[in-house]
Write a protein that holds these residues in place. Structure first.
Motif, mmCIF file in Angstrom:
data_model
loop_
_atom_site.group_PDB
_atom_site.id
_atom_site.type_symbol
_atom_site.label_atom_id
_atom_site.label_comp_id
_atom_site.label_asym_id
_atom_site.label_seq_id
_atom_site.Cartn_x
_atom_site.Cartn_y
_atom_site.Cartn_z
ATOM 1 N N GLN A 55 78.926 87.886 -20.203
ATOM 2 C CA GLN A 55 78.916 87.040 -22.089
ATOM 3 C C GLN A 55 80.826 87.559 -22.064
ATOM 4 O OE1 GLN A 55 77.524 91.159 -23.479
ATOM 5 N NE2 GLN A 55 75.016 90.726 -22.989
ATOM 6 N N SER A 109 86.142 91.101 -21.363
ATOM 7 C CA SER A 109 86.059 92.567 -22.081
ATOM 8 C C SER A 109 85.206 93.156 -21.213
ATOM 9 C CB SER A 109 86.507 93.073 -23.549
ATOM 10 O OG SER A 109 85.246 91.917 -23.966
ATOM 11 N N GLY A 110 84.227 93.057 -21.148
ATOM 12 C CA GLY A 110 82.612 93.957 -20.613
ATOM 13 C C GLY A 110 83.103 94.267 -19.193
ATOM 14 N N ARG A 148 86.409 96.512 -19.060
ATOM 15 C CA ARG A 148 86.405 97.290 -19.374
ATOM 16 C C ARG A 148 85.291 98.270 -18.014
ATOM 17 N NH1 ARG A 148 81.977 100.613 -20.063
ATOM 18 N NH2 ARG A 148 81.986 102.655 -21.694
ATOM 19 N N THR A 149 83.838 97.891 -17.883
ATOM 20 C CA THR A 149 83.018 98.330 -16.513
ATOM 21 C C THR A 149 83.899 98.782 -15.459
ATOM 22 O OG1 THR A 149 81.404 96.689 -17.079
ATOM 23 C CG2 THR A 149 81.046 97.978 -14.881
ATOM 24 N N VAL A 195 86.634 101.595 -16.992
ATOM 25 C CA VAL A 195 86.289 102.911 -16.846
ATOM 26 C C VAL A 195 85.559 103.431 -15.945
ATOM 27 C CG1 VAL A 195 84.552 103.761 -18.724
ATOM 28 C CG2 VAL A 195 85.925 102.720 -19.133
ATOM 29 N N SER A 209 77.543 101.332 -20.616
ATOM 30 C CA SER A 209 76.929 101.517 -22.645
ATOM 31 C C SER A 209 78.452 101.538 -22.815
ATOM 32 C CB SER A 209 76.506 102.607 -22.703
ATOM 33 O OG SER A 209 76.015 103.007 -23.792
ATOM 34 N N GLU A 210 78.788 101.113 -23.558
ATOM 35 C CA GLU A 210 80.126 100.411 -24.320
ATOM 36 C C GLU A 210 80.021 101.492 -25.086
ATOM 37 O OE1 GLU A 210 80.891 96.902 -25.789
ATOM 38 O OE2 GLU A 210 80.300 95.467 -24.050
ATOM 39 N N SER A 211 79.015 102.150 -25.842
ATOM 40 C CA SER A 211 79.170 103.189 -26.663
ATOM 41 C C SER A 211 79.511 104.633 -26.009
ATOM 42 C CB SER A 211 77.271 103.301 -28.173
ATOM 43 O OG SER A 211 76.474 103.777 -26.476
ATOM 44 N N ALA A 247 82.122 106.360 -24.443
ATOM 45 C CA ALA A 247 83.148 106.630 -24.551
ATOM 46 C C ALA A 247 83.787 107.292 -23.180
ATOM 47 C CB ALA A 247 84.587 106.960 -25.493
#
Length: 176
Positions: A8, A11-12, A15-16, A19, A63-65, A67
């Motif tokens: 995609q 940034s994903g 983030r993975t 995080v 899950s980006e939703s 935090a």
């Protein structure tokens, strides 16, 4: 459409990685603080907590939703509740009976205890498989098989000299 399933955006992925690394470090820290008992899997409740921790980690990662702070809070909550239940069960027999099951003797001196198997919803074929997996060819070679409170089986072979087994069946719940 197919390209969205494969990739995609960066940034994903970033983030993975970020995080995921922080969540993993947080989980390791919480587990070190809480002690060995948290992952002991001594009973079904412990197993559920272990699975829930893994599921929470996966959710934080993907899950980006969710935090990082929410995920770490979930870790702390699960570990804290597990600690409270374990500590309460040590101090209270009533709570201990609510939370954990007792081991059950399902075979004694080569004799399959069919009532115990029925109560524990274990088939005779499953019991025989456990015996074979333990390296024994026949039930006659077994002094006892115990279905432990964590769902695993303990197979106690008969002594090599043919004498009676030296285990205390009195320490186990009734055979029937």
């Amino acid at each position: 459409m197919i390209e969205n399933m494969l990739f995609q955006d960066w940034s994903g992925i970033i983030r993975t990685i970020l995080v995921g690394t922080l969540a993993y470090a947080g989980l390791v820290a919480f587990l070190r603080i809480s002690g060995k008992r948290t992952l002991a899997k001594l009973n079904a409740f412990d197993l559920v907590v272990t699975v829930a921790l893994g599921s929470t980690l996966a959710t934080i990662l993907l899950s980006e939703s969710v935090a990082l702070a929410e995920g770490l809070t979930a870790f702390a909550l699960l570990i804290g509740l597990q600690y409270l239940v374990a500590k309460s069960s040590v101090g209270s027999g009533r709570i201990a009976r609510l939370v954990r099951s007792e081991p059950r003797l399902v075979m004694h001196k080569g004799e399959i205890l069919h009532d115990a198997l029925r109560r524990e919803r274990v088939t005779e074929e499953e019991l025989l498989s456990v015996i074979r997996n333990n390296g024994s060819a026949a039930p006659e070679e077994i002094a006892a098989v115990v279905l432990e409170s964590d769902g695993s089986f303990s197979v106690i072979p008969k002594p090599q000299d043919g004498s009676a087994a030296d285990f205390a069946s009195a320490d186990l719940p009734s055979r029937g």
